[in-house]
Design an enzyme around this catalytic site. Structure first.
Site, PDB file in Angstrom:
ATOM      1  N   ASP A  85      74.038  -7.083  16.700  1.00 41.70           N
ATOM      2  CA  ASP A  85      75.107  -8.064  16.465  1.00 41.70           C
ATOM      3  C   ASP A  85      75.770  -8.284  17.811  1.00 41.70           C
ATOM      4  O   ASP A  85      76.482  -7.414  18.306  1.00 41.70           O
ATOM      5  CB  ASP A  85      76.102  -7.484  15.440  1.00 41.70           C
ATOM      6  CG  ASP A  85      77.397  -8.307  15.338  1.00 41.70           C
ATOM      7  OD1 ASP A  85      77.466  -9.401  15.912  1.00 41.70           O
ATOM      8  OD2 ASP A  85      78.331  -7.823  14.663  1.00 41.70           O
TER       9      ASP A  85
ATOM     10  N   LYS B 250      80.819 -15.209  24.829  1.00 41.85           N
ATOM     11  CA  LYS B 250      79.941 -15.833  23.841  1.00 41.85           C
ATOM     12  C   LYS B 250      80.365 -17.268  23.536  1.00 41.85           C
ATOM     13  O   LYS B 250      79.538 -18.112  23.207  1.00 41.85           O
ATOM     14  CB  LYS B 250      79.956 -15.001  22.558  1.00 41.85           C
ATOM     15  CG  LYS B 250      79.077 -15.529  21.443  1.00 41.85           C
ATOM     16  CD  LYS B 250      79.043 -14.559  20.294  1.00 41.85           C
ATOM     17  CE  LYS B 250      78.347 -15.095  19.077  1.00 41.85           C
ATOM     18  NZ  LYS B 250      78.393 -14.123  17.965  1.00 41.85           N
TER      19      LYS B 250
ATOM     20  N   GLU C 139      74.037 -14.859  11.518  1.00 42.62           N
ATOM     21  CA  GLU C 139      74.931 -13.746  11.176  1.00 42.62           C
ATOM     22  C   GLU C 139      75.171 -13.615   9.670  1.00 42.62           C
ATOM     23  O   GLU C 139      75.088 -12.502   9.137  1.00 42.62           O
ATOM     24  CB  GLU C 139      76.263 -13.893  11.930  1.00 42.62           C
ATOM     25  CG  GLU C 139      76.099 -13.585  13.410  1.00 42.62           C
ATOM     26  CD  GLU C 139      77.259 -14.041  14.272  1.00 42.62           C
ATOM     27  OE1 GLU C 139      78.306 -14.448  13.719  1.00 42.62           O
ATOM     28  OE2 GLU C 139      77.130 -13.996  15.512  1.00 42.62           O
TER      29      GLU C 139
ATOM     30  N   ASP D   3      83.455 -14.538   7.092  1.00 45.12           N
ATOM     31  CA  ASP D   3      83.443 -13.779   8.348  1.00 45.12           C
ATOM     32  C   ASP D   3      84.578 -14.243   9.265  1.00 45.12           C
ATOM     33  O   ASP D   3      84.516 -15.336   9.822  1.00 45.12           O
ATOM     34  CB  ASP D   3      82.075 -13.957   9.030  1.00 45.12           C
ATOM     35  CG  ASP D   3      81.960 -13.174  10.341  1.00 45.12           C
ATOM     36  OD1 ASP D   3      82.972 -12.639  10.835  1.00 45.12           O
ATOM     37  OD2 ASP D   3      80.837 -13.104  10.880  1.00 45.12           O
TER      38      ASP D   3
END
Ligand code: ADP
Ligand code: MG
Length: 567
Positions: A6, A68, A145, A168
């Protein structure tokens, strides 16, 4: 060995598949989650993970986080005197996780399944793949994800085929996805989100609150990054404490003065209400796009560190009228699911039956002109061909007609995006095809879009009447250039001096103690200073046992001062 990773904006984790079960790998500090942070220390050595994140408040110019966000863009991030591409920084995090897994497993790690947000476009996916390769990993597969999270919660073991809703909320992004398993195939049926909503925004709520309370005390003009960094660090601590208690202190030192206010959970909840409100829309949109009713959901699963906030849990329970599934730790689910997929890759007998699919994260179509009721013409209208959330690979065809008498060619301009006017979408390419001269509307062209799993769009245009056809392949040129010099870049990264792994715990403690030294005043500061001097002299003696016991003792004393270290 193939691992599952992850690669998060805030935190990353690595896991592996063993004897029918996914397990997390501890890093060199014994923690299961590693902050996605990179820093250069005073000796020019590279620190990754907690020691790097601890240096963020004291050394913001030498520390990079949240890179990211910029994956797949040409933006560079500064680390000391050098500049790095986001994929280079991601590669350094991946290399550190790879190393942790190798130490833990006692053998080489050659490949990885890496997770990406479901909405990541092709450019971002390719950058992630390159980051893996730069870290010396064969990227076996990128998976979404939410798919990984659903696997961690056992979607592949369910008897009933009803979708999971994956909620999430991470450090800076919010993603909602409907994940479904149908006849052995797992697919993301719909995904929606807000890529400007996460734990950081809740920090900002506390910062604003503190600024208000301290109005007139804090220098108004000091909008500088340094003050923000200090207040943000304080907010992060207060917010985590509020996940456990009804009241928490918010304290920091600025300009030689200590500032302290108390924040109650109620005050925080009230201030955070607008953010909580913003969680609703993406949920509704994913249900709408997936044609699913709340009652049809098999499970609502919570993923991401920010779902640990009680106000978020309450909002979820209120929104769905039931409690979410929290059997897997929200910080671990995505990495564990990636390891399940790594197990699938190995054709593990336990997982034989499951396959994954992907969806197209955005709509692809062409620009067209329309006639309105009064005969006027409107140009630049977007006509979708492959809609977002279509399962890929996909192929769709649409017919378009001429607009003018004796028109000689039809121009097709290809766009990606969701807006009605093409100017607001991303232009991908164009193609002109000759057509026989006839009255307007009598000649048609068929436009076929074929989108494959690696993100290549093939456009085939044909005129049935003349049997003329043309093809356009859409791929990314910058990308080809980046892929070409991968070997040289990998060598450059490998040549960087990395802080020794067995020293990571010392580096993390030093960074933390220095942060505390700068963050307190008076007696406390003197006390932290003496702890630091003591630790430095123990380090100089180089006796591993003495170092370890001093480290444990000093960490305990810092815990007493500022509360337990987070993670
Ligand atoms: P990402 O997916 O962005 O890497 P994570 O899922 O690791 O992020 O979530 C990071 C966020 O979770 C941070 O904003 C952090 O403040 C928040 N978080 C972690 N633990 C807690 C907690 N106990 N209480 C409140 N927020 C938390
Ligand atoms: Mg995450």
């Amino acid at each position: 060995m193939i691992v599952g990773i992850d690669l998060g904006t805030t935190n990353s984790a690595v896991a592996y598949w063993d004897a029918g079960e996914a397990r997390l790998v501890p890093n060199s500090l014994g923690q299961l989650v590693t902050p996605s942070a990179v820093s250069i220390d005073d000796d020019g050595e590279l620190l990754v993970g907690l020691p790097a994140r601890e240096r963020q408040p004291t050394h913001p110019d030498r520390t990079a986080t949240a890179f990211k966000r910029y994956m797949g863009t040409s933006r560079k991030l500064k680390l000391g005197r050098k500049e790095y591409a986001p994929e280079d920084l991601s590669a350094l995090v991946l290399a550190s996780l790879k190393r942790d897994a190798e130490v833990h497993l006692g053998g080489p790690v050659t490949g990885a399944v890496i997770t990406v947000p479901a909405y990541f476009n092709d450019k971002q996916r390719r950058a992630t793949r390159r980051a893996g390769e730069l870290a010396g990993l064969k990227v076996e597969r990128l998976i979404n994800e939410p798919t990984a999270a659903a696997l961690a919660f056992g979607i592949h073991q369910r008897a009933v085929e009803e979708p999971f809703l994956v909620f999430d909320l991470g450090g800076g992004t919010f993603d909602v996805s409907l994940v479904e398993m149908f006849e052995g195939i797992i697919e993301v049926r719909a995904s929606a989100g807000d890529n400007r909503l996460g734990g950081e925004d809740f920090n900002r709520v506390l910062i604003d609150f503190a600024r208000e309370k301290l109005a007139g005390v804090l220098p108004e003009t000091h909008e500088g990054e340094a003050l923000y960094e200090v207040m943000r660090d304080a907010a992060e601590r207060a917010r985590r404490a509020l996940s456990e208690a009804d009241e928490a202190p918010y304290r920091f030192v600025w300009d030689g003065r200590e500032h302290r206010i108390a924040v109650t959970a109620d005050a925080f909840a009230e201030r955070a209400e607008p953010l909580i409100e913003r969680l609703r829309e993406p949920v509704l949109r994913s249900l709408r796009d997936g044609s699913t009713k709340v009652g049809e959901l098999s499970e609502i699963v919570l993923v991401g560190g920010a779902t640990r906030m009680p106000i978020v849990r309450k909002a979820v329970t209120r929104m769905f009228g039931r409690f979410p599934d929290t059997t897997v730790h929200p910080d671990h689910a995505v990495a564990l699911g990636a390891a399940v997929q790594a197990g699938l890759k190995r054709r593990d007998a336990d997982l034989d039956e499951v396959r994954l699919t992907d969806v197209c994260p955005f709509t692809l179509g062409v620009g067209i002109s329309e006639r309105d009721a009064r005969g006027g013409r409107r140009d630049g209208i977007f006509s979708p061909i492959i809609e977002r959330n279509t399962v890929i690979p996909a192929s769709r065809v649409q017919r378009y007609f001429t607009m003018i008498d004796n028109q000689e060619t039809i121009r097709l301009e290809v766009y990606q995006g969701e807006a009605r006017h093409v100017v607001d979408n991303v232009w991908l390419g164009q193609l002109d095809i000759p057509v026989p001269r006839k009255p307007a509307g009598e000649v048609g062209v068929d436009c076929r879009f074929t989108y494959d799993t690696s993100g290549l769009l093939e456009v085939d245009v044909s005129v049935p009447e003349t049997e003329i056809s043309q093809q356009l392949l859409i791929y990314d040129r910058d990308d080809a250039a980046l892929a070409a010099n991968l070997d040289a870049r990998r060598e450059a990264l490998a040549a960087l001096k990395v802080h020794p792994r067995d020293q990571a715990a010392n580096a993390a403690l030093l960074a933390r103690a220095n942060r505390c030294y700068e963050g307190y005043l008076g007696e406390t500061r003197d006390y932290v200073g003496s702890l630091l001097s003591h630790f430095e002299s123990v380090l100089a003696n180089q006796d591993p046992r003495e170092i370890e016991s001093a480290r444990t003792e000093i960490a305990r004393r810092l815990d007493e001062i500022e509360g337990e270290q987070f993670l």
